[in-house]
Design a protein around this motif. Structure first.
Motif, PDB file in Angstrom:
ATOM      1  N   TYR A  60       0.843  -1.194   0.000  1.00 48.86           N
ATOM      2  CA  TYR A  60       0.000   0.000   0.000  1.00 48.86           C
ATOM      3  C   TYR A  60       0.879   1.245   0.000  1.00 48.86           C
ATOM      4  O   TYR A  60       2.052   1.196   0.355  1.00 48.86           O
ATOM      5  N   GLN A  61       0.287   2.372  -0.409  1.00 48.51           N
ATOM      6  CA  GLN A  61       0.983   3.655  -0.416  1.00 48.51           C
ATOM      7  C   GLN A  61       0.544   4.469   0.784  1.00 48.51           C
ATOM      8  O   GLN A  61      -0.603   4.392   1.218  1.00 48.51           O
ATOM      9  N   GLY A  62       1.469   5.275   1.313  1.00 48.00           N
ATOM     10  CA  GLY A  62       1.125   6.159   2.426  1.00 48.00           C
ATOM     11  C   GLY A  62       0.811   5.386   3.685  1.00 48.00           C
ATOM     12  O   GLY A  62       1.387   4.341   3.953  1.00 48.00           O
ATOM     13  N   GLU A  63      -0.127   5.893   4.442  1.00 47.45           N
ATOM     14  CA  GLU A  63      -0.539   5.252   5.694  1.00 47.45           C
ATOM     15  C   GLU A  63      -1.616   4.216   5.415  1.00 47.45           C
ATOM     16  O   GLU A  63      -2.417   4.369   4.503  1.00 47.45           O
ATOM     17  N   VAL A  71      -4.939  -0.949  -2.505  1.00 47.83           N
ATOM     18  CA  VAL A  71      -4.109  -1.903  -1.768  1.00 47.83           C
ATOM     19  C   VAL A  71      -3.920  -3.135  -2.645  1.00 47.83           C
ATOM     20  O   VAL A  71      -4.898  -3.732  -3.091  1.00 47.83           O
ATOM     21  N   MET A  72      -2.670  -3.503  -2.902  1.00 43.47           N
ATOM     22  CA  MET A  72      -2.382  -4.749  -3.613  1.00 43.47           C
ATOM     23  C   MET A  72      -2.415  -5.875  -2.588  1.00 43.47           C
ATOM     24  O   MET A  72      -1.760  -5.795  -1.555  1.00 43.47           O
ATOM     25  N   VAL A  73      -3.187  -6.912  -2.887  1.00 46.18           N
ATOM     26  CA  VAL A  73      -3.393  -8.010  -1.947  1.00 46.18           C
ATOM     27  C   VAL A  73      -2.904  -9.319  -2.573  1.00 46.18           C
ATOM     28  O   VAL A  73      -3.320  -9.668  -3.686  1.00 46.18           O
ATOM     29  N   LEU A  74      -2.047 -10.029  -1.843  1.00 45.88           N
ATOM     30  CA  LEU A  74      -1.567 -11.347  -2.265  1.00 45.88           C
ATOM     31  C   LEU A  74      -2.240 -12.423  -1.424  1.00 45.88           C
ATOM     32  O   LEU A  74      -2.236 -12.343  -0.195  1.00 45.88           O
ATOM     33  N   ASN A  75      -2.807 -13.416  -2.104  1.00 47.35           N
ATOM     34  CA  ASN A  75      -3.380 -14.597  -1.450  1.00 47.35           C
ATOM     35  C   ASN A  75      -2.742 -15.835  -2.065  1.00 47.35           C
ATOM     36  O   ASN A  75      -2.614 -15.919  -3.294  1.00 47.35           O
ATOM     37  N   SER A  87      -4.772  -8.991  -6.147  1.00 46.26           N
ATOM     38  CA  SER A  87      -5.963  -8.196  -6.417  1.00 46.26           C
ATOM     39  C   SER A  87      -5.759  -6.768  -5.941  1.00 46.26           C
ATOM     40  O   SER A  87      -4.899  -6.493  -5.096  1.00 46.26           O
ATOM     41  N   MET A  88      -6.566  -5.878  -6.523  1.00 47.30           N
ATOM     42  CA  MET A  88      -6.531  -4.471  -6.129  1.00 47.30           C
ATOM     43  C   MET A  88      -7.868  -3.842  -6.488  1.00 47.30           C
ATOM     44  O   MET A  88      -8.415  -4.100  -7.560  1.00 47.30           O
ATOM     45  N   ARG A 119       3.073  -4.482 -12.859  1.00 51.47           N
ATOM     46  CA  ARG A 119       4.516  -4.731 -12.710  1.00 51.47           C
ATOM     47  C   ARG A 119       4.766  -5.706 -11.564  1.00 51.47           C
ATOM     48  O   ARG A 119       5.616  -6.590 -11.658  1.00 51.47           O
ATOM     49  N   VAL A 120       4.035  -5.541 -10.467  1.00 48.86           N
ATOM     50  CA  VAL A 120       4.185  -6.455  -9.332  1.00 48.86           C
ATOM     51  C   VAL A 120       3.738  -7.862  -9.726  1.00 48.86           C
ATOM     52  O   VAL A 120       4.434  -8.840  -9.448  1.00 48.86           O
TER      53      VAL A 120
END
Length: 185
Positions: free
Chosen positions: A70-73, A81-85, A157-158, A176-177
């Motif tokens: 995630y970026q920032g706080e 938010v990029m989420v990996l499962n 996912s995002m 890219r990720v």
């Protein structure tokens, strides 16, 4: 008592230095998983895009996923938010995972729209779905299959607000990720 606090601070500083040194040597493991049934232990590695924060153990664990970027706080909202499962494979083919997910999505949001596209990952087959929700939140979800011997499948996912002005840049970082993710045992 103050000696103990000083020692604890010193140990924390050494641990932070060791972690930083490890990261600078190319240790880009984002998440790890223990052996689970027939699935051997695994690791997913990826370089973090500039300006993004990696988390496998605080916020990711709290929301029940393997890792987030995630970026920032941390806001606690799913957008941006990029989420990996990663999970033990259960369905016979990657296409089955994609179809099952699309079916669940449309059952949850019958007015939603789904489209898909192939992802050219250099080491494993991946397939993406774009969900345009009636709630004006869009999601991109990419399923990948590191192979039968891995015993697992993974997804990135995002979510985005439909009118997010940063959408293109966020999607570029996301893709890219995805294509740089590496599975190892």
């Amino acid at each position: 008592m103050s000696r103990r606090i000083g020692l604890a601070l010193l140990l924390c500083a050494f641990a932070a230095l060791a972690q930083a040194a490890s990261a600078s040597k190319g240790d880009d493991v984002l998440a790890r998983g223990a052996r689970d049934g027939n699935a051997p232990a695994w690791a997913i590695s990826v370089a973090t895009p500039a300006g993004w924060t990696r988390d496998c153990c605080t916020y990711a664990r709290a929301i029940g996923v393997n890792a987030v970027l995630y970026q920032g706080e941390w806001s606690g909202k799913p957008q941006r938010v990029m989420v990996l499962n990663v999970w033990p494979r259960q369905l016979p083919a990657l296409a089955d995972e994609v179809q099952a997910d699309r079916k669940r999505y449309l059952q949850h949001d019958p007015a939603g729209k789904v489209s898909g596209f192939a992802v050219r990952h250099p080491a494993m087959p991946c397939e993406a779905s774009v969900y345009r929700g009636s709630d004006r939140i869009d999601d991109v979800l990419v399923f990948c299959d590191p192979g039968a011997a891995s015993g697992v499948r993974l997804s990135w996912s995002m979510a985005f607000d439909a009118a997010d002005p940063s959408r293109r840049a966020l999607l570029d970082d996301f893709m890219r990720v995805v294509v740089a993710s590496r599975y190892t045992q």
